[in-house]
Design an enzyme around this catalytic site. Structure first.
Site, mmCIF file in Angstrom:
data_model
loop_
_atom_site.group_PDB
_atom_site.id
_atom_site.type_symbol
_atom_site.label_atom_id
_atom_site.label_comp_id
_atom_site.label_asym_id
_atom_site.label_seq_id
_atom_site.Cartn_x
_atom_site.Cartn_y
_atom_site.Cartn_z
ATOM 1 C CE LYS C 81 20.115 13.296 28.528
ATOM 2 N NZ LYS C 81 20.878 14.017 27.488
ATOM 3 C CB SER C 156 18.692 13.756 24.284
ATOM 4 O OG SER C 156 19.956 14.053 24.813
ATOM 5 C CB SER C 180 21.396 16.932 24.426
ATOM 6 O OG SER C 180 21.275 16.250 23.201
#
Lengths: 488, 102, 483
Positions: C81, C156, C180
């Protein structure tokens, strides 16, 4: 305004002073990262992801900073709490990389201390309370005048560990404030926690001062005074601000709570241009650092093992070494000198002789040189040895001074120097008599006058022999010979 | 406790967020709506309840007072916007007497 | 959509035996990425994916790997990420303010992955600074859900979830603050794990809400996730909040049995309003677990509905402080303005998107003078009550909790514009972040072709137990998990 005029003001008005002192702790690495704290490195070379506040970096606490902070707090008579909490103090400034300073707020490391700053006429102690001692990190340095239109930032200092020492508003004059600072500095020097030098920036002072009519119990509105570079600067700044406040109050005006800056060159305080009231620091507990838990046993041990405090040392010098107040003050002003003196005394035995030599020769030499006892070539045991030689009559006092000078220059031991330079005392009667005869022959008038009773010429005659003997003649024996030769 | 445009301007200043008038106005609405949901908390009885202080009950670990620090794989001038003679440059502060620029 | 050719475990075996070269693994991953990522209808999974660098890196590793000790993730490509600091690719956090920013240091979790033989595979798209539940709030465009490209992948960590769901990589790293990782895992039909707070180092994870953030793991299967967590977990001296506890071999939990263990079914996570089809999938999963000998027990976590208000005070508050460092001074975007103040404001207004701005505003407000006690302090107190709910239930003999991961399946891109409505997607996940307990999502079925996720929540540092249940459920469901 002159000193007597301030005294006049202070008949009707009382000055109330509290001081916030920031002290840099003498650790090798920073508070929250392993960067070096060494002074003088090229800009932004003692930096890492943590103190640069790079995205994703996290703080880790320096154990030695905790030790030194605890030691300092205990030395100031504080209660050190087993549980204390770090907090974020949020504000924007280019030398504050994270946009917040890691400090302590609600639950500081220590509270409720006290420092004795002097005595009243009646002998009662004047105490200043220490509200709290807490740990925090230093910001970097901003240099405003190096490049046109820009401010230059150096983050080497960002993250250096500090303690903030907050006093109660217990001081009632500029002199008391100065006394507090001097006592504080000495205690912290004795505890070896900091260089505590205002000149070098390892000690910084912010003052809070207010005025009220004598007899009034409510505190007046205080202002904060900053930007002082010396203890005397603090004293003068306080007086100037006090005078200003009294001026306003006497006119019936009100004091605005604001920050004043000391302008040492002009000798005045002026308001800071920064807006007051916009400083909402939004303190909250630092989520990256769990609460600091100290074992009570460790706190107790640290207290027990505190280096000797200045007051205790002074008392001990009085009882152990039978020294007077003046000598004690000189010898204990700096703990390093005090240590040196004690080593000499322990090795030599005569505390008075040692005191004279350390206060006289040693301090004079240090003042002439770079003042650093650490690099001083005469080690305590060497000086003790020299004093032994004097006591045992191997060298005269005069010769000893010469030998000392050689020791300072070379670091060689005294006996060796004495031998090498022929400074060993001569008490051989034959040699002494020869010199005496020479002097009598060279100074017949003085010799005659001495023989006829002018005792005061003794010094002149003896001095001449000493000079001739390059200080080696034993004065005691010489005096006896002189008496025999020219006495009646 | 309704949020006003004055509050929005004040908070934006604290956070150094430059807001257009439009954005500031819409934020008044947005913040009030969101914060209204938080009012549920005021009804909760929290007498004697400690605020959370971290999951790990072990306290704060400390590190030895020595280096080396974590190295940077690229030097400051590789990623800093403005560097000169090793210094990081920023526009001159208008009031530079104390820390906390106004 | 099929998963990658091999799971992490198999990849490691094959690579170690020399049956598979790292360069081939990377090549097929790149091929797959190309297929799904590019073009107008591309999934937009990666913010950056440096093909040349990856091929070179894989070549360099290949020779070494064939003879290497069987490092736990040997030859496994892992997508990262974009809020996790890596050395080669930029770390943008999905924001303009860090466009092109290349970190001069590496996150601990990435270092551990590499030490385990894994190959960090590009940086994945995300909601800006991890603030969002849909990956629609990225400065680099939204990411699409590989299962249904007109839908969000969740957020996210949407990019990382999509990378696994699209079959590019078997494993990806994400981050959790309010859900997330679990929520995108549920939306994309894969496994997503949030470890206990402090289990995994946060050093190098760009902070959003420091007391909530954890690096999380996505896997095509439970085994992929378990192996990877085992590699990245463990004390890090660079993170003062990381726990000093040994790391078990999580993948051995596959051998565990759940007979006689107790699964709690908290009523607050099965409200009247819950989509009946989601409820049905959850109860079907519970039935499978009961068939395996577990006891299902009704329990209550009474402060559950306070989680969103608490979360949306605490997280923005910490975020407002964590994001203060993005000021244009030392790195990232710098915009000119009127003096220093102008520079700060121009940089931050241009650099931050509307959701980040909104949260910084809320966060600053709730910490500001006069509001701290009523908002932040109060929220942290209620948080203690939420944590207490879990402690009480687990102390009463319940081994693990089972709930739906999200109230709905993946919603269409652009469907939710009301911020608070978006915040409600976290309603079943945020509690675990607030309490610090471990939780994970795994696919338990589909509704209208869209994946449904079932969530296990375990006591602090109870990941081993949690994986035992997860492995068992995965085996029991088999292909039903995808239907």
């Amino acid at each position: 305004m002159t000193a007597p005029a301030i005294d006049a003001l202070m008949r009707d008005w009382e000055m109330v002073v509290g001081l916030e002192v920031h002290v840099q702790l003498k650790t090798r690495t920073k508070a929250f990262c392993a960067c070096s704290t060494e002074y003088g490195a090229p800009p932004n070379t003692n930096v890492c992801p943590v103190c640069l506040a790079l995205p994703g970096a996290l703080p880790t606490l320096n154990a030695h900073a905790v030790e030194l902070a605890t030691r300092a707090a205990l030395a100031l008579g504080c209660t050190v709490h087993a549980n204390s909490v770090f907090a974020r103090k949020n504000y924007f400034y280019p030398d504050l990389p994270k946009g917040y300073q890691i400090s302590q707020f609600d639950q500081p490391l220590a509270t409720d201390g006290r420092v004795e700053i002097g005595r009243r006429e009646d002998g009662s102690p004047i105490n200043v309370g220490v509200t709290r001692v807490h740990m925090e990190e230093d910001a970097g340095k901003s240099v405003h005048d190096r490049y046109a239109g820009a401010t230059a930032i150096d983050l080497n200092r960002a993250g250096v560990p500090l303690i903030e020492i907050v006093s109660e508003p217990d001081m009632r004059s500029a002199r008391e404030a100065g006394a507090y600072l001097r006592v504080l500095k000495q205690i912290l020097e004795y505890m070896a926690v900091s260089d505590v030098s205002m000149e070098e920036g390892s000690l910084r002072v912010d003052a809070n001062v207010s005025a009220r009519r004598r007899g009034q119990t409510r505190l007046g509105t205080k202002t904060e005074v900053k930007n002082m570079n010396s203890f005397s600067g603090v004293e003068r700044a306080l007086e100037m601000e006090f005078i200003r406040q009294v001026g306003v109050l006497e006119q019936g005006g009100r004091i605005d709570q604001q920050t004043m800056l000391w302008d040492g060159a002009a000798g005045q305080v002026r308001p800071s241009r920064t807006k007051e009231g916009s400083h909402d620091y939004r303190y909250f507990p630092e989520p990256d650092l769990p609460p600091l838990l100290l074992e009570q046993g460790w706190i107790d041990r640290t207290l027990h093992e505190l280096p000797e405090l200045p007051a205790a040392r002074r008392a001990r010098f009085a009882s152990e070494y039978a020294l007077g107040d003046y000598d004690i003050d000189v010898l204990t002003a700096d703990p390093v000198i005090a240590d040196y003196y004690e080593s000499v005394t322990r090795a030599h035995g005569d505390s008075k002789a040692a005191a004279n030599w350390v206060m006289g020769e040693v301090l004079a030499q240090l003042r002439a040189g770079d003042g650093d006892l650490a690099t001083f070539r005469v080690r305590p045991h060497d000086l003790a040895e020299l004093l032994n030689l004097v006591r045992d009559g191997v060298v005269s006092h005069t010769a000893a001074k010469q030998i000392f000078a050689r020791m300072v220059a070379t670091g060689d031991p005294p006996a060796q120097i004495a031998e090498r330079e022929g400074l060993v005392k001569v008490d051989d009667d034959a040699q002494l008599s020869r010199w005496l005869d020479e002097v009598v022959a060279e100074m017949p008038t003085e010799a005659e006058r001495f023989r006829n009773g002018e005792r005061k010429l003794q010094g002149v005659l003896i001095g001449a022999v000493m000079k001739k003997s390059k200080g080696r003649a034993d004065p005691r024996r010489l005096n006896q010979l002189l008496a025999e030769r020219l006495g009646r | 406790m309704a949020v006003t445009i004055h509050d929005v301007r004040h908070v934006a200043a604290l956070a150094r967020l430059g807001l257009t008038d439009e954005r500031a106005a819409s934020l008044v609405q947005e913040m009030n709506t969101i914060l209204a949901h938080m009012d549920a908390l005021s009804a909760v009885d929290t007498t004697g309840v400690d605020a959370v202080a971290g999951v790990g009950a072990g306290g704060l670990p400390v590190r030895a007072d020595k280096g080396p620090p974590l190295p940077l794989t690229r030097s400051l001038d590789a990623f800093a916007p403005s560097v000169r003679d090793g210094f990081i440059l920023v526009p001159r502060l208008s009031t530079h007497d104390t820390a906390e620029e106004s | 959509m099929s998963g990658p050719a091999h799971g992490a475990g198999a990849l490691r075996e094959h690579t170690h035996r020399g049956a598979l070269a790292a360069s081939d693994t990377v090549a097929s991953a790149l091929e797959r990425a190309d297929e799904v990522n590019a073009g107008r209808d591309g999934l937009n999974i990666f913010v950056s994916l440096d093909e040349k660098h990856l091929r070179r890196h894989a070549e360099a590793c290949s020779g070494f790997m064939a003879h290497a000790e069987p490092a736990p993730l040997l030859g496994v490509p892992v997508a990262i990420k974009d809020n996790i600091a890596s050395l080669h690719h930029p770390t943008t956090c999905g924001s303009r303010i860090l466009a092109g920013y290349r970190s001069p240091y590496e996150a601990t979790v990435v270092r551990r992955l590499r030490a385990a033989g894994a190959i960090p595979f590009g940086k994945t798209n995300m909601d800006e600074f991890a603030m969002g539940s849909s990956t629609e709030h990225s400065a680099y465009g939204p990411t699409r859900n590989p299962v249904a490209p007109d839908r969000v992948p969740g957020g996210s960590s949407g990019g990382s979830a999509a990378a696994v769901a699209a079959g590019i990589v078997p494993v990806a790293l994400g981050s959790e603050t309010g859900g997330s990782v679990r929520q995108p895992a549920a939306f994309c039909g894969i496994v997503g794990v949030k470890p206990t707070y402090g289990r995994v180092s946060r050093f190098g994870l760009v902070a959003f809400a420091s007391s909530l953030d954890q690096v999380g793991v996505f896997g095509a299967t439970v085994d992929d996730a378990a192996r990877t967590l085992g590699v990245i977990a463990g004390r890090d001296p660079l993170d003062s909040t990381s726990a000093d506890l040994p790391v078990p071999d999580y993948h051995r939990a596959t051998d565990g049995a759940i007979r006689g263990l107790v699964i709690g079914r908290p009523k607050e996570y099965f409200p009247e309003s819950l989509d009946p089809r989601v409820r049905q999938r959850c109860d079907a999963a519970l039935e499978k677990l009961r068939e395996l000998g577990a006891e299902i027990r009704d329990v209550s976590l009474p402060h559950t509905e306070l989680a969103i208000p608490v979360y949306y005070i605490v997280a923005p508050a910490e975020a407002s402080s964590n994001l203060a460092r993005f000021d244009g001074v030392r790195y990232g975007l710098r915009m000119e303005g009127d003096g220093l103040r102008g520079m700060y404001e121009a940089t931050r207004s241009r650099g931050f998107g509307p959701e980040v701005t909104r949260r910084i505003m809320i966060g600053t407000y709730v910490l500001s003078a006069g509001y701290y006690d009523a908002y932040y302090r109060k929220a942290q107190q209620v948080r203690t009550l939420i944590t207490g709910d879990f402690a009480r239930v687990f102390a009463s003999g319940v081994d693990v909790l089972f709930t739906p991961t999200t109230p709905t399946t993946a919603f269409p891109i652009g469907a939710i514009s009301d911020p608070y409505e978006m915040y409600l997607s976290d309603i079943f996940t945020a509690t675990a972040n607030l309490a610090g307990v471990p939780a994970m999502s795994q696919p338990i079925g589909r509704v209208d072709g869209l994946p449904v996720g079932g969530q296990f929540i375990a006591p602090h540092f109870g990941e081993e137990s949690m994986f035992t249940f997860a492995y068992a459920l995965e085996r029991a469901l088999g292909d039903e998990a995808r239907s």
